[in-house]
Design a protein around this motif. Structure first.
Motif, PDB file in Angstrom:
ATOM      1  N   SER A  86      48.236  39.354  40.026  1.00  0.00           N
ATOM      2  CA  SER A  86      47.755  38.035  40.440  1.00  0.00           C
ATOM      3  C   SER A  86      46.282  38.168  40.829  1.00  0.00           C
ATOM      4  O   SER A  86      45.891  39.159  41.442  1.00  0.00           O
ATOM      5  N   ARG A  87      45.494  37.148  40.425  1.00  0.00           N
ATOM      6  CA  ARG A  87      44.076  37.227  40.737  1.00  0.00           C
ATOM      7  C   ARG A  87      43.634  36.026  41.562  1.00  0.00           C
ATOM      8  O   ARG A  87      44.110  34.908  41.382  1.00  0.00           O
ATOM      9  N   PHE A  88      42.722  36.296  42.508  1.00  0.00           N
ATOM     10  CA  PHE A  88      42.233  35.274  43.420  1.00  0.00           C
ATOM     11  C   PHE A  88      40.715  35.306  43.421  1.00  0.00           C
ATOM     12  O   PHE A  88      40.104  36.294  43.044  1.00  0.00           O
ATOM     13  N   LYS A  89      40.115  34.191  43.921  1.00  0.00           N
ATOM     14  CA  LYS A  89      38.666  34.134  44.051  1.00  0.00           C
ATOM     15  C   LYS A  89      38.340  33.698  45.473  1.00  0.00           C
ATOM     16  O   LYS A  89      38.980  32.788  46.011  1.00  0.00           O
ATOM     17  N   PHE A  90      37.351  34.375  46.082  1.00  0.00           N
ATOM     18  CA  PHE A  90      36.942  34.015  47.447  1.00  0.00           C
ATOM     19  C   PHE A  90      35.984  32.837  47.399  1.00  0.00           C
ATOM     20  O   PHE A  90      35.071  32.797  46.568  1.00  0.00           O
ATOM     21  N   THR A  91      36.167  31.855  48.280  1.00  0.00           N
ATOM     22  CA  THR A  91      35.169  30.810  48.488  1.00  0.00           C
ATOM     23  C   THR A  91      34.997  30.617  49.990  1.00  0.00           C
ATOM     24  O   THR A  91      35.779  31.151  50.781  1.00  0.00           O
ATOM     25  N   THR A  92      33.980  29.879  50.352  1.00  0.00           N
ATOM     26  CA  THR A  92      33.750  29.666  51.796  1.00  0.00           C
ATOM     27  C   THR A  92      34.737  28.647  52.322  1.00  0.00           C
ATOM     28  O   THR A  92      35.130  27.741  51.636  1.00  0.00           O
TER      29      THR A  92
ATOM     30  N   GLY B 216      32.748  34.097  45.817  1.00  0.00           N
ATOM     31  CA  GLY B 216      32.650  34.334  44.394  1.00  0.00           C
ATOM     32  C   GLY B 216      33.316  35.627  43.966  1.00  0.00           C
ATOM     33  O   GLY B 216      33.613  35.798  42.784  1.00  0.00           O
ATOM     34  N   SER B 217      33.518  36.557  44.894  1.00  0.00           N
ATOM     35  CA  SER B 217      34.188  37.815  44.539  1.00  0.00           C
ATOM     36  C   SER B 217      35.623  37.523  44.106  1.00  0.00           C
ATOM     37  O   SER B 217      36.231  36.555  44.554  1.00  0.00           O
ATOM     38  N   THR B 218      36.151  38.352  43.226  1.00  0.00           N
ATOM     39  CA  THR B 218      37.555  38.191  42.849  1.00  0.00           C
ATOM     40  C   THR B 218      38.373  39.299  43.483  1.00  0.00           C
ATOM     41  O   THR B 218      37.871  40.384  43.780  1.00  0.00           O
ATOM     42  N   LEU B 219      39.646  38.982  43.691  1.00  0.00           N
ATOM     43  CA  LEU B 219      40.570  39.944  44.300  1.00  0.00           C
ATOM     44  C   LEU B 219      41.804  39.995  43.415  1.00  0.00           C
ATOM     45  O   LEU B 219      42.360  38.954  43.050  1.00  0.00           O
ATOM     46  N   GLN B 220      42.219  41.216  43.034  1.00  0.00           N
ATOM     47  CA  GLN B 220      43.442  41.334  42.246  1.00  0.00           C
ATOM     48  C   GLN B 220      44.488  42.103  43.025  1.00  0.00           C
ATOM     49  O   GLN B 220      44.263  43.215  43.501  1.00  0.00           O
ATOM     50  N   ILE B 221      45.655  41.473  43.184  1.00  0.00           N
ATOM     51  CA  ILE B 221      46.796  42.072  43.864  1.00  0.00           C
ATOM     52  C   ILE B 221      47.929  42.066  42.860  1.00  0.00           C
ATOM     53  O   ILE B 221      48.351  40.990  42.430  1.00  0.00           O
ATOM     54  N   GLY B 222      48.445  43.247  42.456  1.00  0.00           N
ATOM     55  CA  GLY B 222      49.445  43.265  41.400  1.00  0.00           C
ATOM     56  C   GLY B 222      48.806  42.710  40.143  1.00  0.00           C
ATOM     57  O   GLY B 222      47.720  43.150  39.753  1.00  0.00           O
TER      58      GLY B 222
ATOM     59  N   ASP C 277      44.691  33.285  38.717  1.00  0.00           N
ATOM     60  CA  ASP C 277      45.675  33.730  37.732  1.00  0.00           C
ATOM     61  C   ASP C 277      46.926  34.154  38.502  1.00  0.00           C
ATOM     62  O   ASP C 277      46.908  35.183  39.170  1.00  0.00           O
ATOM     63  N   PRO C 278      47.986  33.357  38.457  1.00  0.00           N
ATOM     64  CA  PRO C 278      49.167  33.697  39.281  1.00  0.00           C
ATOM     65  C   PRO C 278      49.869  34.978  38.814  1.00  0.00           C
ATOM     66  O   PRO C 278      50.598  35.585  39.587  1.00  0.00           O
TER      67      PRO C 278
ATOM     68  N   SER D  75      52.611  37.376  37.515  1.00  0.00           N
ATOM     69  CA  SER D  75      54.066  37.249  37.521  1.00  0.00           C
ATOM     70  C   SER D  75      54.585  36.639  38.820  1.00  0.00           C
ATOM     71  O   SER D  75      55.786  36.467  38.983  1.00  0.00           O
ATOM     72  N   ALA D  76      53.679  36.343  39.761  1.00  0.00           N
ATOM     73  CA  ALA D  76      54.129  35.801  41.049  1.00  0.00           C
ATOM     74  C   ALA D  76      54.261  34.283  40.969  1.00  0.00           C
ATOM     75  O   ALA D  76      53.544  33.640  40.208  1.00  0.00           O
ATOM     76  N   PRO D  77      55.196  33.703  41.716  1.00  0.00           N
ATOM     77  CA  PRO D  77      55.384  32.250  41.671  1.00  0.00           C
ATOM     78  C   PRO D  77      54.294  31.531  42.480  1.00  0.00           C
ATOM     79  O   PRO D  77      54.575  30.900  43.491  1.00  0.00           O
ATOM     80  N   LEU D  78      53.037  31.648  42.051  1.00  0.00           N
ATOM     81  CA  LEU D  78      51.934  30.977  42.730  1.00  0.00           C
ATOM     82  C   LEU D  78      51.437  29.834  41.838  1.00  0.00           C
ATOM     83  O   LEU D  78      51.602  29.873  40.626  1.00  0.00           O
ATOM     84  N   GLN D  79      50.815  28.838  42.463  1.00  0.00           N
ATOM     85  CA  GLN D  79      50.241  27.722  41.708  1.00  0.00           C
ATOM     86  C   GLN D  79      48.830  28.085  41.298  1.00  0.00           C
ATOM     87  O   GLN D  79      48.030  28.486  42.140  1.00  0.00           O
TER      88      GLN D  79
END
Lengths: 147, 472
Positions: free
Chosen positions: A141-147, A133-139, A57-58, A60-64
């Motif tokens: 924007s949300r990210f997911k960890f994979t190997t 599989g863990s998720t990380l939220q910064i501001g 989930d990008p 408000s940041a200009p991420l793809q």
């Protein structure tokens, strides 16, 4: 005898200076060649990739959405363009968080950010170990960890 | 030093948890680098010094039979042995303290120092100061020790990086103490003497340390405000004004530094500080418009200084009317005697020079300090002067390379600023000697006689060696 010796020394002194310059130039040239060869072989730096981070989930940041970032042994996240993963958003601090590879697992550490970093919805206060599989939220924007 | 083999520490500046306390996969067990290139390059300062000493012995009428029966006295070669031992000592220390540091900086500094020691040895007797050369040699040895100490003390850069204001205050205090000590200015004193402590044999010039403190402050402040400086700023039509709020602390410190320096009548130092500041600001922001705007403000300031302070006007008129016989024969501070004699020295060197010990460089006042380049050019000629300039260019190249290869913004800016100090000093004094710009009392790095400047330059070399260890 003395005159000839003086002439030889006079020239010799200047020659030594130029020889010294040349030798330093040779050392510099050898270094540059070494680097050019390393670049040609795609070894600019020994990059160790220990995992990946996928944008889910990008915000408000200009991420793809769906973009994949490499995680190195030390990966920094934040608004400053000098971070390994720059996240240009008003909710993100210049130095926001970092991901560290240690003792065989990845750790997320908040680097005194204003809005905090969240792993699986929990605010990070002390370094937290994460697994694929863990998720990380910064501001926002949300990210997911994979190997 | 365990720091060397470890992976890079985090470069975010927050040290809440040391992430690299234990090495992980693929680090450790690397073979020690014995710095063979550095050892090879260190041969040249020693060789230059040895040839120079033989030449001086011959010139001074001592007959040397280079046969086994009548070798020259060992004590005549004490300087070259001392220099070689000091350089080798620094080399060995660096193998242990910083094996991965740049291998050309020490030989370059050593070569320039050997030129300096040789010139002091050669000029001392002509000036009735027989100990000049050995004093300079002692300063070089102390400088090398200080250089290694700097590399060792800064293996963790945080104590330098994280407290920029402390460095600004230390610098300001140093200069303030000196100004208070100097009391009222002696208008006829040569400009270099105003900012110095102590008198007679051993004096100390805080302005040399002041430079380093200012560069550390600029690097620290700029790297902490990097994002705002490069992205922020007010838009005014097509123009982008600098973010004044974030530049203010910087400009206040810069203004205070310039005021102190201008009132202390050190115009060369003022030019140096300004140039270094502009170089670092441009490197940090990447905005040419800031430089053009600040440069314009400084140009206005320069015109004001030119009109208010008569000594600034005098400096300029000395070079525009240098060959006027009345100016030439004027009283010392207002005389172009030194400038004209310096030009004559450059000219009489010709292409290949008079030969070491065979010229008359002492006809120029301050032949060991401000005019050491003229003394060198008279005896080594145009060819020697070009080699000297080439050595300085190599020094700048190595410094810029270290800046380009650093990974942390603070390291980059610090390396750039320190290199700019060397470069601007060299340009300002060489251009002054050649009557291309007003003469100011800035020492030629490593070559000019003077302990404070030599020690400060070796501290800079130590910092550059330290910064060269973290590569991108």
């Amino acid at each position: 005898m003395d005159y000839q010796a003086l002439l030889a020394l006079r020239i010799g002194l200047v020659v030594v200076l130029y020889l010294a310059v040349l030798q330093v130039v040779f050392v510099a040239r050898r270094e540059l060649r070494h680097e050019v060869r390393a670049v040609a072989q795609g070894q600019t730096r020994v990059r160790e990739v220990v995992g990946h981070l996928i944008v889910i989930d990008p915000g408000s940041a200009p991420l793809q959405n769906g973009a994949i970032y490499d995680i190195e042994p030390i990966t920094t996240l934040g608004r400053a363009p000098t971070n390994s993963i720059p996240i240009d958003s008003g909710f993100v601090s210049a130095d926001h968080a970092r991901i560290i590879y240690r003792d065989g697992s990845l750790w997320v550490e908040d680097t005194q950010s204003r809005n905090g970093a969240f792993v699986d919805g929990h605010k990070v206060t002390t370094p937290v170990a994460v697994s694929p599989g863990s998720t990380l939220q910064i501001g926002d924007s949300r990210f997911k960890f994979t190997t | 030093m365990t720091y060397a083999g470890q992976p890079q520490q985090g470069h975010t500046g927050k040290a809440s948890a040391a992430p690299a306390a234990k090495p992980w996969v693929g680090s450790g067990g690397a073979a020690r680098n014995y710095r063979w290139r550095e050892l090879w390059l260190l041969l040249f300062p020693a060789l230059f010094m040895l040839l120079g000493l033989i030449m001086l012995l011959l010139v001074n009428g001592q007959h040397i039979d280079l046969t086994a029966k009548k070798l020259p006295l060992l004590d005549a070669f004490t300087p070259v042995i001392g220099l070689l031992l000091a350089l080798l000592g620094a080399h060995v220390a660096l193998i242990f303290v910083a094996p991965d540091a740049d291998e050309t900086l020490l030989p370059i500094a050593g070569l320039l120092s050997s030129i300096g020691v040789l010139m002091a040895l050669r000029l001392g007797p002509d000036l009735n100061q027989n100990t000049l050369g050995s004093k300079q040699l002692v300063f070089v040895i102390a400088g090398l020790a200080l250089c290694v100490l700097t590399v060792w003390a800064t293996r963790d850069l945080r104590w330098i990086r994280d407290y920029p204001y402390t460095w600004a205050i230390i610098g300001a205090l140093l200069v303030a103490v000196t100004l208070a000590h100097a009391g009222s200015f002696n208008p006829s004193a040569p400009s270099r003497d105003v900012l110095s402590l102590g008198n007679g044999g051993l004096s100390f010039q805080p302005s040399e340390v002041f430079k380093i403190c200012l560069v550390i402050f600029f690097a620290g402040y700029l790297s902490q405000n990097l994002t705002i400086l490069s992205n922020g700023g007010y838009r005014l039509g097509p123009l982008t004004l600098p973010p004044v709020k974030n530049l203010a602390p910087l400009l206040v410190v810069l203004g205070m530094a310039l005021l102190i320096v201008v009132f202390g009548r050190e115009l060369g130092l003022a030019v140096l500080i300004l140039g270094v500041f502009l170089a670092m600001l441009y490197a940090a922001s990447g905005r040419l418009s800031y430089i053009v705007m600040l440069g314009g403000i400084f140009a206005v300031g320069a015109v004001v200084v030119f009109n208010i302070f008569s000594y600034a006007r005098d400096r300029v008129s000395l070079i525009t009317q240098a060959f006027d016989i009345h100016v030439y024969q004027g009283a010392p501070p207002l005389s172009s005697y030194q400038i004209v004699q310096g030009l004559v020295a450059f000219g009489s060197g010709g292409v290949f020079g008079q030969g070491l010990g065979l010229g008359h460089p002492t006809f120029v006042p301050a032949s060991t300090t401000d005019y050491v380049a003229a003394s060198f050019a008279e005896e080594f000629g145009f060819a020697g002067l070009l080699a000297l300039i080439a050595i300085f260019m190599l020094l700048l190249y190595r410094g810029m390379r270290i800046a380009a290869r650093s990974r942390d913004p603070f390291n980059q800016l610090l390396a750039l600023g320190l290199t700019a100090v060397f470069g601007l000093q060299t340009v300002v004094i060489l251009a002054g000697n050649l009557k291309l710009m007003p003469l100011t009392g800035v020492p030629l790095p490593f070559v000019a006689y003077g302990g404070s400047s030599l020690l400060a330059n070796y501290i800079i070399i130590g910092l550059l060696l330290r910064l060269s260890r973290e590569k991108a």
